[in-house]
Structures are given as structure tokens and as C-alpha cells.
Design a protein around this motif. Structure first.
Motif, PDB file in Angstrom:
ATOM      1  N   ARG A   6       0.808  -1.181  -0.119  1.00  0.00           N
ATOM      2  CA  ARG A   6      -0.134  -0.315   0.007  1.00  0.00           C
ATOM      3  C   ARG A   6       0.877   1.248   0.131  1.00  0.00           C
ATOM      4  NH1 ARG A   6      -4.274  -0.992   4.813  1.00  0.00           N
ATOM      5  NH2 ARG A   6      -5.650  -2.571   3.799  1.00  0.00           N
ATOM      6  N   SER A   7       0.106   2.461  -0.152  1.00  0.00           N
ATOM      7  CA  SER A   7       0.959   3.661  -0.163  1.00  0.00           C
ATOM      8  C   SER A   7       1.403   3.789   1.373  1.00  0.00           C
ATOM      9  CB  SER A   7      -0.098   4.788  -0.675  1.00  0.00           C
ATOM     10  OG  SER A   7       0.426   5.969  -0.076  1.00  0.00           O
ATOM     11  N   ILE A   8       2.541   4.743   1.402  1.00  0.00           N
ATOM     12  CA  ILE A   8       2.927   5.179   2.817  1.00  0.00           C
ATOM     13  C   ILE A   8       1.764   5.794   3.505  1.00  0.00           C
ATOM     14  CG2 ILE A   8       4.813   6.707   3.981  1.00  0.00           C
ATOM     15  CD1 ILE A   8       6.615   5.999   1.780  1.00  0.00           C
ATOM     16  N   VAL A  11      -0.095   4.121   6.465  1.00  0.00           N
ATOM     17  CA  VAL A  11       0.702   4.048   7.761  1.00  0.00           C
ATOM     18  C   VAL A  11       0.334   5.291   8.579  1.00  0.00           C
ATOM     19  CG1 VAL A  11       2.846   3.659   8.974  1.00  0.00           C
ATOM     20  CG2 VAL A  11       2.744   3.053   6.579  1.00  0.00           C
TER      21      VAL A  11
ATOM     22  N   LEU B 248       5.698  -2.446  12.220  1.00  0.00           N
ATOM     23  CA  LEU B 248       4.098  -1.909  11.970  1.00  0.00           C
ATOM     24  C   LEU B 248       4.324  -1.066  10.688  1.00  0.00           C
ATOM     25  CD1 LEU B 248       3.185   0.137  15.465  1.00  0.00           C
ATOM     26  CD2 LEU B 248       2.174  -1.881  14.139  1.00  0.00           C
ATOM     27  N   PHE B 249       5.490  -0.510  10.289  1.00  0.00           N
ATOM     28  CA  PHE B 249       5.421   0.324   8.892  1.00  0.00           C
ATOM     29  C   PHE B 249       5.232  -0.808   7.867  1.00  0.00           C
ATOM     30  CE2 PHE B 249       8.123   1.910   5.145  1.00  0.00           C
ATOM     31  CZ  PHE B 249       7.519   3.093   5.230  1.00  0.00           C
ATOM     32  N   TYR B 252       1.298  -2.128   7.924  1.00  0.00           N
ATOM     33  CA  TYR B 252       0.488  -1.321   7.288  1.00  0.00           C
ATOM     34  C   TYR B 252       0.609  -1.136   5.845  1.00  0.00           C
ATOM     35  CZ  TYR B 252      -1.937   0.397  11.746  1.00  0.00           C
ATOM     36  OH  TYR B 252      -2.457   0.368  12.943  1.00  0.00           O
ATOM     37  N   ARG B 253       1.747  -1.328   5.547  1.00  0.00           N
ATOM     38  CA  ARG B 253       1.862  -1.155   3.889  1.00  0.00           C
ATOM     39  C   ARG B 253       1.438  -2.311   3.204  1.00  0.00           C
ATOM     40  NH1 ARG B 253       6.892   1.000   1.401  1.00  0.00           N
ATOM     41  NH2 ARG B 253       5.145   1.629  -0.337  1.00  0.00           N
ATOM     42  N   ARG B 254       1.212  -3.524   3.726  1.00  0.00           N
ATOM     43  CA  ARG B 254       1.030  -4.825   3.194  1.00  0.00           C
ATOM     44  C   ARG B 254      -0.425  -5.072   2.761  1.00  0.00           C
ATOM     45  NH1 ARG B 254       4.133 -10.317   4.154  1.00  0.00           N
ATOM     46  NH2 ARG B 254       5.490  -8.760   3.935  1.00  0.00           N
ATOM     47  N   ASN B 255      -0.692  -5.588   1.516  1.00  0.00           N
ATOM     48  CA  ASN B 255      -1.769  -5.854   0.984  1.00  0.00           C
ATOM     49  C   ASN B 255      -1.958  -7.323   1.108  1.00  0.00           C
ATOM     50  OD1 ASN B 255      -3.801  -3.727   0.182  1.00  0.00           O
ATOM     51  ND2 ASN B 255      -2.250  -3.528  -1.661  1.00  0.00           N
TER      52      ASN B 255
END
Lengths: 237, 256
Positions: A6-8, A11, B248-249, B252-255
Motif C-alpha cells: 500500500r501507499s505510505i 501507515v 508496523l510500517f 500497514y503497507r502490506r496488502n
């Protein structure tokens, strides 16, 4: 951007802020640590042989090689260099002996004893190392003679201790029996005796050697005959 | 959110009790005990010191290996079973899932430390064992956070374990590597030597000072103190925050 990412913007701000904050904290923490200081570590005594056998995990030869490299590199600890003379030679010998028991065919420990630790400018330590070489030589003379021959050299030319050189040369003559070993090895005691002025004893030994028929090379026979003649001439004078 | 985090942590810890981790812990304890007893029996002197040295060193490495391999296996299995996708499809922030996992694995680390420290306490004073165990827990918590990050990033168990092992070895030996990069055998007037020393220093900055964690000296020479432990704890908090933020970074970016 890959399909699995996903895009930054996805986050949360708090997670985004935590990353540089934690990195800054880590950098600060590391910065305030004192710089690493080099401290010489004394050579510890080797563990008991059964422990080394267990630690070898069934491969004592490889383990012996690793231990030998570790011992050899002990003078160069991280950030500091320790002269060989500063090492506890009793412990060095204990390590060399333990390594030889792990790998009896290894010549590295004896080479290190004779040519590395045995060449320090400290006669007491040199003698300790030479005695170690002699003891180990007696356990397998036909394989370990090179290091005993080197011990004769060190005793004769470095320590200038002719009786000690003769003792080692006699040990070579008495214990080396392999016909493949070069004849000069077993003849060293003769030449040490000549150097010591014991020409009569040297002559007897040389004559005995020629009589025994062990010298088959004509050139070597000629050389030894000439040496015998020189000894007789010097006696006549 | 706290309740959901607790639930995820609880099920993560439960997985360990239902698997073979406890039996593996018992087996490593037995192996370490036998090895240390053989070493002590063979010693001419300082037999208790040799026993403790073997016991502490074996248990420390075993603890790191056990927790790292368990986490790598657990996350890989969950991803293969689509368990993580199912949890993340619930109305649940991703950080809750991450913290739940982190807390669950931390509980397992506590169990490992308590069990191992009980064995060590048989041969060492209680206070020193407590300090040693606390330090070991800090070490394991960093390994937990690191393995979790690597598991989400690399997914494949061999890659995760290799990365963790490399990180751990490098962290433990970094001080010696730094000293060697400026040692007496190095020509510091050479630009290449200075460059290498600079690179080594740069790497050291972003690694935790694990080399100072869990020293066996504390058990043998009773030299541990609260001051040292406080430094270790501070380093642990900072590094877990860093690894957690990176985890976490990534999460959160993972699909999925």
C-alpha cells in the motif's frame, strides 16, 4: 509500487513518527556508550580433555585445527597486540598438548612450538618449548623428527647450549628408525659432538655408522669417510 | 483494544503450550544439564564455575534459537493457513494484531527464561541469577521483535532464521569487530582502512549492544548489578521501539 504494497499514506502518523524517533534514540544511545576499549585477556588453561572431546562433536581433527588457529591468533586480540613473551608458556604448552591429543597426526602444534613460541628471546621459555617438543617427539619419532631436528638447531645456535643440543640429537639417533628419514637426521649427534670437541666419541659413532651399512649412497659414504679422516687427522695433531 | 490485544496474545501463547515447544524446552534443559555436569566432573578445579559457564552459555543460545524458530514457524503457518488474513479482516487496527503477537511471544520468552533460570539458580546466588535472567529476557525480547519483523517481511522460515542468526552474531561480536578495524595490524593512514572502520562504526550505531547482555561473569563472579541491568533495559526498550516501528510500517503497507 508493487501490488502487495500500500501507499505510505496507509501507515498511521504515530507509527511513521515512531520510526525516526526510535532510530534517533538508538543513535543517541549508541553515541553515549563508551568507545570499546582493548583489554588483553590472559590465556586460560584448556578445559579437561574429555570436555574438548565432547566439544569436538565427533570431529576432533577439525576442532583441533580451529583451536590451533585460535591459540596462534591469541597474540593478536581485538585492538591489541601481545608479545609471545607475555604469554603464560605453561598454558600455551597445555593447549598445544591438548590439540595434539585431539589430532595426533597434526604437525602444526609442534611447528608452532619449535618455530613460533620456541624462537622468543627468552631462554627459559625457549627451553620449556624445546622440552615439550622432545616429549612429544618421543611419542611418534618417525613422524615428528623434523621438529626435534629444529630443537637441536635452536639449542645449538640460539641457546648455545651444546649439551642440550647433544641430548636432542642423541634422541633423534636413538629413536628415529624409518629408513625414509634423511640420514643427516640421525647423524646430527656426531656433528654436535665434533663441535663440542668430543672428537673421539664422534669418530666412534661415525665409524660405527659407516660399518653398519645403513649408508648406501656413494656420495654420502665419501663425505662421511672424509669427515672421519679429518677427525683422525685432527687427533694426530 | 487492550482486550483484543490480550486475546491475540493469549491465543499466540496457547499455540506454544499445545505444540511441542515445552517438550523442546525440557529437552534443551536436559542436554544443557548433562553437558555442564560432564564438564564439571572432568574439571580439576573450579568445577562449579565450569558447570555454570557451560550451563549459561548453552541455555542462552538454546533460548534464542527456540524463540526465533518458534516465531518464524508460527507466523509462516498462520500466513499459509490464511489465519492472519482472517484476523486482519475483522474491525481491528493492525497495530492491535501486531502488539498482540508481540505480547504473546513475549509471554513465551518469559516462560523460557523462568524455566532456564530455575536450573541456573541451583548453582548460583538468587540475586545474580535474577539479574542474569532479567538480562536474558531483554535479549529474548529483542529477538522476539526482530523475528516478528523478519517473519512479516521475508515470510520464508529459512530466510527469517538466517537473518535473525546473522543479526544476533553480528550484534554479539560487533565490539570485537570495531576493535579489530582499528587494531595494531591495521594501517590507519590508509584511506581504505579508515573507510572500513567508518562503515563498521556506522553498522554498530544501528545494532543493539547485545554483546553486553547476559554475561556469564555475573553468575560465576557475582559481579552483576542493577546499574548494568538498567542500561540493558534501556537499550531493550529503545531497540524494541525501533523494531516495532519498522514492523508496523511494513504491516500497514502490506496488502493481504
Amino acid at each position: 509500487m508493487g501490488a502487495r504494497e500500500r501507499s505510505i499514506a496507509a501507515v498511521p502518523i504515530s507509527a511513521l513518527a515512531l520510526l525516526p524517533a526510535a532510530l534517533a534514540a538508538q543513535l543517541y544511545w549508541h553515541h553515549r556508550l563508551p568507545p570499546p576499549s582493548a583489554a588483553a585477556t590472559g590465556l586460560a588453561a584448556p578445559p579437561p580433555q574429555p570436555v574438548l572431546e565432547v566439544a569436538a562433536a565427533g570431529d576432533p581433527t577439525s576442532f583441533a585445527k580451529v583451536l590451533m588457529l585460535r591459540l596462534q591468533a591469541f597474540d593478536n586480540q581485538p585492538g591489541i597486540s601481545i608479545p609471545f613473551r607475555a604469554l603464560d608458556y605453561g598454558r600455551v604448552i597445555a593447549w598445544l598438548s591438548a590439540i595434539l591429543r585431539l589430532d595426533e597426526r597434526a604437525s602444526y602444534p609442534l611447528l608452532a612450538a619449535a618455530r613460533l613460541y620456541g624462537e622468543v628471546s627468552d631462554p627459559a621459555r625457549q627451553r620449556l618449548m624445546l622440552e615439550f617438543v622432545r616429549e612429544e617427539f618421543l611419542k611418534d619419532p618417525n613422524r615428528r623428527w623434523p621438529w626435534m631436528a629444529h630443537a637441536v638447531f635452536v639449542a645449538r645456535h640460539r641457546l648455545h647450549d651444546m649439551p642440550l643440543a647433544l641430548r636432542y640429537a642423541d634422541a633423534l639417533a636413538a629413536h628415529v628408525t624409518d629408513p625414509g628419514v634423511p640420514p643427516w637426521v640421525t647423524q646430527m649427534n656426531i656433528f654436535v659432538r665434533v663441535d663440542m670437541g668430543e672428537t673421539e666419541a664422534a669418530k666412534v659413532l661415525l665409524g660405527g655408522l659407516l660399518e653398519s651399512g645403513r649408508i648406501t649412497d656413494p656420495a654420502e659414504q665419501r663425505f662421511l669417510m672424509r669427515r672421519l679422516q679429518e677427525l683422525e687427522d685432527s687427533r694426530g695433531k | 483494544m487492550w482486550r483484543q490485544t490480550k486475546t491475540i496474545a493469549w491465543f499466540t501463547a496457547l499455540e506454544a503450550s499445545r505444540g511441542r515447544l515445552l517438550r523442546l524446552m525440557a529437552a534443551t534443559l536436559l542436554a544443557a544439564f548433562l553437558l555442564s555436569e560432564i564438564a564439571a566432573a572432568a574439571a580439576v578445579t573450579e568445577s562449579n564455575a565450569i558447570r555454570l559457564a557451560f550451563l549459561a552459555a548453552t541455555l542462552r543460545v538454546a533460548a534464542v534459537f527456540l524463540i526465533a524458530s518458534f516465531i518464524a514457524g508460527s507466523i509462516a503457518r498462520e500466513q499459509a493457513d490464511k489465519g492472519s488474513e482472517m484476523v486482519l479482516s475483522l474491525p481491528l487496527p493492525r497495530y492491535v494484531y501486531y502488539l498482540g503477537k508481540l505480547a504473546g511471544f513475549a509471554v513465551i520468552a518469559v516462560v523460557i527464561v523462568v524455566l532456564y533460570a530455575a536450573m541456573v539458580a541451583l548453582h548460583s546466588p538468587f540475586m545474580q541469577t535474577l539479574l542474569w535472567a532479567s538480562s536474558l529476557l531483554c535479549e529474548l525480547l529483542i529477538i522476539v521483535a526482530l523475528t516478528l519483523l523478519c517473519s512479516f517481511t521475508f515470510a520464508q522460515v529459512p530466510v527469517v532464521l538466517s537473518a535473525v542468526a546473522a543479526f544476533y552474531l553480528l550484534s554479539r561480536t560487533m565490539e570485537a569487530i570495531r576493535l579489530m578495524s582499528r587494531g595494531p595490524l591495521v594501517d590507519t593512514t590508509e584511506p581504505s582502512s579508515r573507510l572500513i572502520a567508518g562503515i563498521v562504526d556506522g553498522i554498530a550505531y544501528v545494532l543493539p549492544d547485545i554483546g553486553s547482555f547476559t554475561p556469564t561473569d555475573w553468575l560465576i563472579y557475582h559481579s552483576g548489578g542493577i546499574g548494568e541491568l538498567a542500561g540493558i533495559a534501556a537499550q531493550t526498550v529503545i531497540y524494541i521501539a525501533l523494531l516495532g516501528a519498522a514492523g508496523l510500517f511494513d504491516l500497514y503497507r502490506r496488502n493481504f
